[in-house]
Design an enzyme around this catalytic site. Structure first.
Site, short mmCIF file in Angstrom:
data_model
loop_
_atom_site.label_atom_id
_atom_site.label_comp_id
_atom_site.label_asym_id
_atom_site.label_seq_id
_atom_site.Cartn_x
_atom_site.Cartn_y
_atom_site.Cartn_z
N ARG A 16 27.32 -22.60 -33.58
CA ARG A 16 28.20 -23.14 -32.27
C ARG A 16 27.33 -24.18 -31.57
NH1 ARG A 16 27.95 -20.46 -26.76
NH2 ARG A 16 29.51 -21.40 -25.74
N HIS A 45 29.98 -27.56 -22.17
CA HIS A 45 28.68 -26.59 -21.86
C HIS A 45 27.89 -27.45 -20.49
CE1 HIS A 45 26.32 -23.27 -23.44
NE2 HIS A 45 25.70 -23.60 -22.33
N GLU A 97 31.61 -20.75 -19.95
CA GLU A 97 31.12 -19.82 -18.78
C GLU A 97 31.73 -20.56 -17.39
OE1 GLU A 97 26.97 -19.34 -18.91
OE2 GLU A 97 27.20 -17.85 -20.50
N ASN A 102 29.70 -14.19 -23.62
CA ASN A 102 28.16 -14.47 -23.74
C ASN A 102 27.76 -13.23 -22.63
OD1 ASN A 102 28.60 -16.99 -24.70
ND2 ASN A 102 28.25 -18.01 -23.14
N TYR A 107 24.11 -11.21 -21.74
CA TYR A 107 22.81 -10.81 -21.68
C TYR A 107 22.14 -9.71 -21.00
CZ TYR A 107 22.71 -15.63 -23.19
OH TYR A 107 22.83 -16.71 -23.93
N GLU A 159 27.23 -15.88 -27.53
CA GLU A 159 25.69 -15.92 -27.09
C GLU A 159 25.38 -14.39 -26.75
OE1 GLU A 159 24.80 -18.59 -24.10
OE2 GLU A 159 26.21 -20.15 -24.53
#
Ligand code: FCB
Length: 447
Positions: free
Chosen positions: A85, A129, A175, A301, A303, A355
């Site tokens: 990616r 991005h 995002e 994504n 985290y 991600e």
């Protein structure tokens, strides 16, 4: 779920046609900020604002990936992944943000895509991005202007026409929450605006641009899977108090429902609109219908969880939790919970973890990097993903963030997310233990 399992056992919990990759983004690794006709991006400019980047660095050289493409592609192939990616730098393609195309920019991504295909790696392309051409920021206020959504669709058409026959997947945005909230409300990311009204207007224009891009890419006959990537996390109240519950609900609205509801239900969440009052975005009558048009996949994504209280409505860690070098709580369980919640509340055709990964302080000892914390982070989040799949969530792929240590936005180079170490003085790449583990894991169930 967190019982130790062997790589083979864990690998077998995933379907055989699963997509396995690593992820990067253009601005964070390419460098070559002025090469071959590239225009300025808002991040090129933002880095030069005093105090904007913690270590005073910028993306001029980064990992010098632009000049090391072939060896970096060999590195990716070495990991045993079947997908990569990456994002395209809009100002490399259209230095002025609209009109004239820069052929050298397209040629770079041609080489990237063809190089991946030659190595049997499927290209997963992201159009945006965060590196908006500065010209659009100066001319019309960037994402604050409705016209920027149309300029984005024009850029999307160029990329799809040129690369759409060879890439497996195109994500419009990475995002939108970061673009709008960190970039336009908190002002800690480019373009550094601090206005709630502008932030939510920008968010609307980003969603509109996603929709216009989808339409134009489809019209071009491109067969790639189309989607969008959102950053998400479950939002938990810090305590049992009604006040913390109120803040958690509010944050959930801003982080998840503000983006998911228009995409999958055709309207913005009423509670967030009421909360915004006069700061709610201006929308045109046809926007809701356009934004809710179906697409092929949602990228997530993930985290850390988000913990809400009146003191901090959006904290990345609960009190006393184990955290990464970013101060982000390590909680694989909250990834499973997020995936289950998304499946419950929205009709999502396919999901990718686009991600997931962790920053830790790495030590190079005799040329080796034993990043057990990062390896364990990845392993435990894979187990959490497998858990969600077992419960029926349609997760189709997983990408580690990141292939390389790189420019971590406002943190600069002092936070390392790579499974491959980068020595910024020499640009030497060294596989960390996590990279060796990932390769073993990926090849574990073969044969
Ligand atoms: C995500 C970004 C990515 C990287 C990771 C750590 O929000 O998409 O570029 O910075 O965080």
């Amino acid at each position: 779920m967190n019982q130790p399992v062997s790589a083979i056992e864990l690998r077998r919990r995933f379907p055989s046609d699963f997509t396995w990759g690593v992820a990067t983004s253009a601005f964070q690794i390419e460098g070559a900020a002025h090469a071959d006709g590239k225009g300025q991006s808002i991040w090129d400019e933002f880095c030069h604002l005093p105090g904007a980047i913690a270590d005073g660095s910028n993306g001029e050289i980064a990992c010098d990936h632009y000049h090391r493409l072939d060896s970096d592609l060999d590195l990716i192939a070495q990991l045993g992944v079947n997908a990569y990616r990456f994002s395209v730098s809009w100002p490399r393609i259209q230095p002025d943000g609209s009109g004239a195309i820069n052929p050298a920019g397209l040629a770079f991504y041609d080489r990237l895509v063809d190089g991946l295909l030659r190595r049997n790696i499927r290209p997963y392309l992201t159009l945006y991005h965060w590196d908006l051409p500065s010209a659009l920021q100066h001319r019309q206020g960037g994402w604050a202007a409705r016209d920027t959504a149309f300029r984005f669709a024009e850029y999307a058409r160029i990329v799809a026409k040129h690369l759409g026959d060879r890439v497996a997947s195109i994500a419009t945005h990475n995002e939108p929450w970061i673009t709008s909230i960190l970039g336009h409300e908190r002002g800690i990311f480019a373009p550094g605006v601090k206005s709630r009204r502008v932030a939510f207007q920008a968010a609307h224009h980003v969603l509109l641009s996603h929709a216009l891009a989808l339409r134009t890419i489809r019209e071009s006959g491109c067969k790639a899977q189309l989607g969008i990537v959102l950053n998400m996390s479950p939002v938990y109240a810090a305590t049992d108090s009604a006040l913390d519950a109120f803040h958690a609900r509010r944050e959930d609205g801003r982080l998840i429902r503000w983006f998911m509801d228009p995409l999958f239900k055709g309207h913005y969440p009423q509670d967030v609109l009421e909360d915004l009052g006069a700061d709610a975005p201006q929308v045109e009558p046809e926007d809701a219908h356009l934004i809710s048009q179906p697409f092929d996949f949602l990228g997530i994504n993930y985290y850390h969880p988000t913990v809400s209280s009146s003191a901090n409505p959006s904290s990345p860690a609960s009190h006393g939790a184990a955290v990464t070098d970013m101060g982000w709580e390590v909680s694989p369980r909250s990834l499973t919970q997020l995936l289950l919640r998304l499946r419950r509340d929205y009709a999502i055709p396919a999901l990718f973890i686009t991600e997931n990964g962790a920053a830790y302080k790495d030590e190079v000892v005799n040329g080796l990097i034993d990043d057990e914390d990062r390896r364990h982070y990845i392993e435990s989040h894979l187990a959490a993903t497998a858990d969600a799949i077992r419960q029926g969530v349609p997760v189709k792929g997983y990408f580690v963030w990141s292939l390389l240590d790189n420019f971590e936005w406002a943190e600069g180079y002092r936070k390392r997310f790579g499974i491959v170490h980068v020595d910024y003085d020499t640009q030497r790449r060294t596989l960390k233990r996590s990279a060796h583990w990932y390769r073993e894991f990926l090849t574990a169930a073969r044969g």
